[in-house]
Design an enzyme around this catalytic site. Structure first.
Site, PDB file in Angstrom:
ATOM      1  N   ASN A 258       0.666  -1.100  -0.052  1.00 35.10           N
ATOM      2  CA  ASN A 258       0.181   0.059  -0.073  1.00 35.10           C
ATOM      3  C   ASN A 258       0.864   1.158  -0.102  1.00 35.10           C
ATOM      4  OD1 ASN A 258      -2.219  -1.802   0.689  1.00 35.10           O
ATOM      5  ND2 ASN A 258      -1.234  -1.715   2.340  1.00 35.10           N
ATOM      6  N   HIS A 290      11.132  -6.109  -1.482  1.00 34.59           N
ATOM      7  CA  HIS A 290      10.004  -6.529  -2.458  1.00 34.59           C
ATOM      8  C   HIS A 290       8.866  -5.252  -2.357  1.00 34.59           C
ATOM      9  CE1 HIS A 290       7.447  -8.798  -5.160  1.00 34.59           C
ATOM     10  NE2 HIS A 290       6.486  -8.414  -4.414  1.00 34.59           N
ATOM     11  N   GLU A 291       8.275  -5.087  -1.189  1.00 34.82           N
ATOM     12  CA  GLU A 291       7.314  -4.355  -1.150  1.00 34.82           C
ATOM     13  C   GLU A 291       7.926  -2.825  -1.301  1.00 34.82           C
ATOM     14  OE1 GLU A 291       4.819  -5.806  -1.093  1.00 34.82           O
ATOM     15  OE2 GLU A 291       5.345  -7.794  -0.331  1.00 34.82           O
TER      16      GLU A 291
HETATM   17  N1  BES Z   1       1.228  -7.642  -3.706  1.00 34.00           N
HETATM   18  C1  BES Z   1       1.534  -8.703  -2.809  1.00 34.00           C
HETATM   19  C2  BES Z   1       0.684  -8.918  -1.971  1.00 34.00           C
HETATM   20  C3  BES Z   1      -0.672  -9.574  -2.152  1.00 34.00           C
HETATM   21  C4  BES Z   1      -0.659 -10.813  -2.730  1.00 34.00           C
HETATM   22  C5  BES Z   1      -1.816  -9.076  -2.064  1.00 34.00           C
HETATM   23  C6  BES Z   1      -1.831 -11.436  -2.976  1.00 34.00           C
HETATM   24  C7  BES Z   1      -3.062  -9.726  -2.135  1.00 34.00           C
HETATM   25  C8  BES Z   1      -3.198 -10.921  -2.971  1.00 34.00           C
HETATM   26  C9  BES Z   1       2.890  -8.404  -2.435  1.00 34.00           C
HETATM   27  O1  BES Z   1       3.755  -7.464  -3.007  1.00 34.00           O
HETATM   28  C10 BES Z   1       3.625  -9.730  -2.514  1.00 34.00           C
HETATM   29  O2  BES Z   1       3.763 -10.241  -3.614  1.00 34.00           O
HETATM   30  N2  BES Z   1       3.769 -10.485  -1.353  1.00 34.00           N
HETATM   31  C11 BES Z   1       4.443 -11.701  -1.251  1.00 34.00           C
HETATM   32  C12 BES Z   1       5.842 -11.642  -0.698  1.00 34.00           C
HETATM   33  C13 BES Z   1       7.063 -11.338  -1.809  1.00 34.00           C
HETATM   34  C14 BES Z   1       8.150 -11.217  -1.304  1.00 34.00           C
HETATM   35  C15 BES Z   1       6.962 -12.223  -3.152  1.00 34.00           C
HETATM   36  C16 BES Z   1       3.874 -12.469  -0.278  1.00 34.00           C
HETATM   37  O3  BES Z   1       2.741 -11.993   0.064  1.00 34.00           O
HETATM   38  O4  BES Z   1       3.940 -13.603  -0.239  1.00 34.00           O
HETATM   39 ZN    ZN Z   2       4.768  -8.292  -4.991  1.00 38.51          ZN
END
Ligand code: BES
Ligand code: ZN
Length: 850
Positions: A258, A290-291
């Site tokens: 976010n 990542h975020e």
């Molecule tokens: N945007 C995603 C989080 C997300 C995933 C929100 C699915 C809603 C549904 C976030 O950037 C993300 O990819 N998070 C990964 C970790 C990342 C290091 C690959 C996660 O949450 O596993």
């Molecule tokens: Zn992501």
């Protein structure tokens, strides 16, 4: 009310929304069971759209009032949203709705976790907060007022003003609703500051629950490292006055980007030496990066629609892996990424859930946050970079940021910046985005009159909905070694574009040994007849660290496969090669640890299946056990020395060098435990002053079916720390012997600290159950039915986590008829559950259609 009948959404049906949102003002009056959300939205007809029908998404909302330009209206409301007639001119829209965060167990929209309010809107959660065009191509500037008694009230962007029991936030950057966030609670801030390259001051805060303040320092440092890295490597600067991160205990995923207010699963941000392992530290550093990196790849430039998810996720995973490679050991990172890719993505791509990196249809978008979109999506970018070269990659990405800042984009936009900077035609390359399935690349070689020729043949098996595949562009990095181990040809990037194609090398004095697919230059399955001697040679001499490891991995797999299919004894050549390598102190300990890491059971199962053997999980387990025992005996003389040599002195630091030593130290302890019955491990457990060593010792003991006493001690010591308790729950299941696995998991679900509503705790037990290959597939079928029981129980509460965990069954067609029948019973039982969620229905339907 449960979901209505599933509908399928298609990429080809995309049309822009009929209205532009000029601004959004939201007011939240927080109450656990009756939060009021007032929205004031300025709409203008969209000149670029032809369809002017006015529909706003909205789910589980109680509509209190709706007005257009101040005049009350009565829109038509369904389970999916609201529609009504609107002026053919700019107008203001105002609604008041009521929602119930305290009863939101799905953890999507606005919900409560341990007394704090927080939100999760990606992908389609904002529609559970208010009526809105909840699609990523509708971007707007948000102003948010929060009224609530909590000391900390947060939203996106910059703080505008605050008073007792209220705060106002303004985010100047237009964003889609999925990036909206709100947090309210009694939180403590771990604060710091950062000055950007152009001198802009940024306040950094990591908000946590009281008691967690001591676990913030590492995450904060990781954030600063990420900010500097993105400036230096991608020229990307941060763009708000504050950057806030909040740790939340109940969270479906790892973390969420976010704008200006990242929300993290507490397991992915909180760390201390006493409670976190080296792997936890490394993962936390990567997720924070990542975020943070999403701020540019995802937020400033977002996705036109959810089919383009890999545009932000594939690219951001690629960026965070570059970051980890730069900060830590690049070869170790690459090897680990490939192990992960093969374990998860290859399994997905070669089963019923196979889908392209850019899917063409879905029912529930949450089911498409997959290893294919993420990890294969990142691999595709890695291939693109290899094909165009580093300089052109940098130029193209600069153009991407310059051209598309502030836009909602597509994969076509992404590829076009590469075409425009390099003059290349990427039409064929684009098949990586549209064709599912893992390509097989077969290699044969020829040595005639001083010319060495490699002939590659590519083919991709049919996948659901895609019977026919066209050849792809496959970058194949090749180097050649002479008989003394010298490199006679440096790495060259061969570009395979045809179904079958040959490449010749002249001017060689003798037949070389090829090192093919260096750095794992493409996500393919390489098929080549090789000998153990050649593999041992590459393991000893290859200058490419990935292929060096790969040679060892091939030996390791073959040795086990021969034990399984031919009843062979543990291969002497393999043991000999390992022995030499492990004792080579010039080699990075982390690298040696990876060579010693046994191939995963599921990787062996997949390979057996590809070679037309139904994998027997018990046989795989037995072979791996025998191999480990033999390896321990073979290395017996070196183990105590290496164990001592890799013991890191001094206070624990989560640095790469220490972690690398501890990786090898763990391998040594695991082998020692097979010789001394766990004495050394028990000693390490007793004296450990950090979680890496304590947990490693516990794992070694559980793996040899010992450690009851340590398990109890671990519980007594850590019962008040929920993240460590997740480890405790998981370890007992993950490292249980096959016949005990299901029973242990079942018992743990009755433990007072088991809480199915907390995704981390649920996954600790059920995720570990699915990951314990021989335990999960035990012929009793107990684990299958246990998992199904709990998926059925969780589905009404949390469909997203339930659906994701259904993938445990995705490989069911690999196995023998008996196991398939046992799994089929469970799949049918889940499918027949009344009111099953759309999420789980889609997953189970696709898996059953295998
Ligand atoms: N945007 C995603 C989080 C997300 C995933 C929100 C699915 C809603 C549904 C976030 O950037 C993300 O990819 N998070 C990964 C970790 C990342 C290091 C690959 C996660 O949450 O596993
Ligand atoms: Zn992501």
């Amino acid at each position: 009310m449960r979901d209505a009948a599933p509908t399928t959404i298609y990429l080809k049906d995309y049309t822009p929304f009929g209205y532009v949102v000029d601004s959004v003002h939201l007011t939240f009056d927080l109450e656990p069971h009756s939060t009021r959300v007032t929205s004031q939205i300025a709409f203008t007809p969209n000149p670029e759209a032809t369809d002017r029908s006015f529909f706003l998404h909205g789910e589980q909302l109680k509509l209190i009032s709706a007005k257009i330009d101040g005049i009350a209206i009565s829109p038509t409301v369904t389970e999916q949203g609201l529609s009504c007639d609107v002026p053919n001119a700019p107008f203001t829209w105002e609604t008041v709705v009521e929602i119930d965060p305290a009863n939101n167990t799905a953890l999507e929209g606005l919900y409560m976790s341990n007394g704090m309010y927080c939100t999760q809107c990606e992908a389609e959660g904002f529609r559970k907060i208010t009526f809105y065009p909840d699609r990523p191509d509708v971007m707007s500037v948000f102003t948010v007022r929060i009224n609530g008694p909590h000391p900390v009230l947060l939203s996106n962007g910059n703080p505008v003003d605050a008073g007792p029991h209220w705060a106002e936030w303004h985010d100047p950057w237009p964003k889609p609703a999925y990036l909206f966030a709100l947090v309210a609670g009694e939180l403590l801030a771990h604060s710091s500051t950062f000055t950007t390259v152009s001198g802009k001051h940024v306040d950094l805060n990591l908000y946590v629950r009281p008691g967690d303040e001591g676990k913030c320092a590492f995450g904060m440092e990781a954030l600063k490292k990420s900010m500097i890295w993105d400036e230096q490597v991608y020229g990307r600067e941060y763009d708000l006055d504050v950057f806030n991160i909040v740790a939340v205990d109940d969270f479906n995923m790892g973390a969420m980007e976010n704008k200006g207010l990242n929300v993290f699963n507490s397991s992915c941000v909180l760390a201390s030496p006493e409670t976190s392992t080296d792997d936890n530290f490394e993962r936390i550093e990567a997720i924070i990066a990542h975020e943070y990196f999403h701020n540019w790849t995802g937020n400033r430039i977002t996705c036109r629609d959810w089919f383009q998810l890999c545009l932000k996720e594939g690219l951001t995973v690629f960026r965070d892996s570059q970051f980890t490679s730069d900060l830590r050991s690049a070869p170790v990172k690459r090897i680990r990424d490939v192990i992960d890719l093969r374990g998860r993505q290859f399994a997905e791509d070669n089963g019923p859930l196979s889908h392209p990196v850019r899917p063409e249809s879905f029912q529930e978008i949450n089911n498409f946050y997959t290893a294919t979109v993420y990890e294969k999506g990142a691999e595709v970018i890695g291939m693109l970079k290899r094909l165009v070269g580093d300089a052109a990659y940098a130029e193209a990405v600069d153009l991407y940021f310059a051209r598309h800042d502030g836009q909602a984009c597509t994969i076509e936009d992404w590829l076009k910046v590469f075409e425009d900077t390099t003059g290349r035609d990427l039409t064929q390359f684009k098949r990586w985005y549209s064709q599912a399935g893992t390509p097989r690349v077969n290699v044969t070689e020829d040595w005639t009159d001083g010319t060495y020729t490699l002939t590659f043949t590519q083919s991709t098996p049919a996948t659901p909905g895609q019977p026919h595949k066209d050849p792809r562009v496959i970058p194949i990095a090749v180097g050649l070694l002479g008989s003394n181990g010298d490199e006679v040809r440096k790495t060259e990037m061969l570009e395979l574009t045809e179904a079958s194609q040959s490449f010749s090398f002249d001017g060689l004095s003798s037949r070389p040994t090829p090192s093919i697919l260096r750095e794992f230059s493409a996500p393919v399955i390489l098929e080549r007849d090789s000998t153990n001697a050649e593999r041992a040679f590459l393991l000893a001499h290859d200058t490419d660290p990935f292929n060096r490891w790969e040679a060892g991995n091939a030996l390791a797999k073959d040795a086990r496969l021969n034990m399984i299919t031919k009843g062979a004894a543990p291969d002497a050549d393999y043991l000999d090669a390992l022995q030499k390598l492990v004792r080579d102190d010039d080699l990075d300990p982390g690298f040696r640890a990876l060579v010693l890491q046994p191939p995963s059971a599921s990787d062996l199962a997949q390979t057996l299946f590809e070679n037309e053997h139904a994998p027997d999980p018990q046989a795989i387990y037995d072979a791996s056990e025998t191999m480990a025992q033999t390896l321990a005996q073979t290395l017996a003389d070196s183990l105590p020395r290496l164990y001592a040599a890799t013991t890191v002195e001094g206070p624990y630091q989560p640095d790469a060098v220490g972690a690398s030593n501890r990786m090898l130290n763990f391998r040594m302890l695991a082998l020692l435990s097979r010789l001394d019955g766990g004495d050394q491990a028990a000693q390490q457990f007793a004296s450990a002053d950090n979680m890496t060593l304590q947990y490693a010792a516990l794992v070694c003991l559980l793996s040899i079916d010992k450690g009851a006493e340590q398990n109890q001690a671990f519980f007594d010591q850590w019962k008040d720390d929920r993240l460590v308790m997740d480890k405790w729950f998981a370890a007992q299941v993950a490292f249980a012997t096959p016949e005990k696995t299901a029973a242990i998991a079942a018992t743990l679900t009755q433990h007072p600290l088991f809480d199915m509503k907390n995704p981390n705790r649920f996954r600790a037990v059920m995720g570990a159950l699915a990951m314990n290959h021989a335990g999960f597939h035990h012929i009793s079928g107990d684990a299958y039915s246990l998992l199904a029981d709990w998926l059925i129980k969780l589905d009404p509460l949390n469909p997203q986590t339930t659906a994701r965990m259904c993938s445990a069954f995705q490989t069911w067609k690999r196995y023998d008829a008996d196991r398939q029948a046992l799994i089929k019973i469970q799949l049918d039982r889940i499918a027949a559950t009344p009111d099953l969620s759309r999420d789980t229905t889609e997953m189970i339907t696709r898996i059953r259609e295998a």
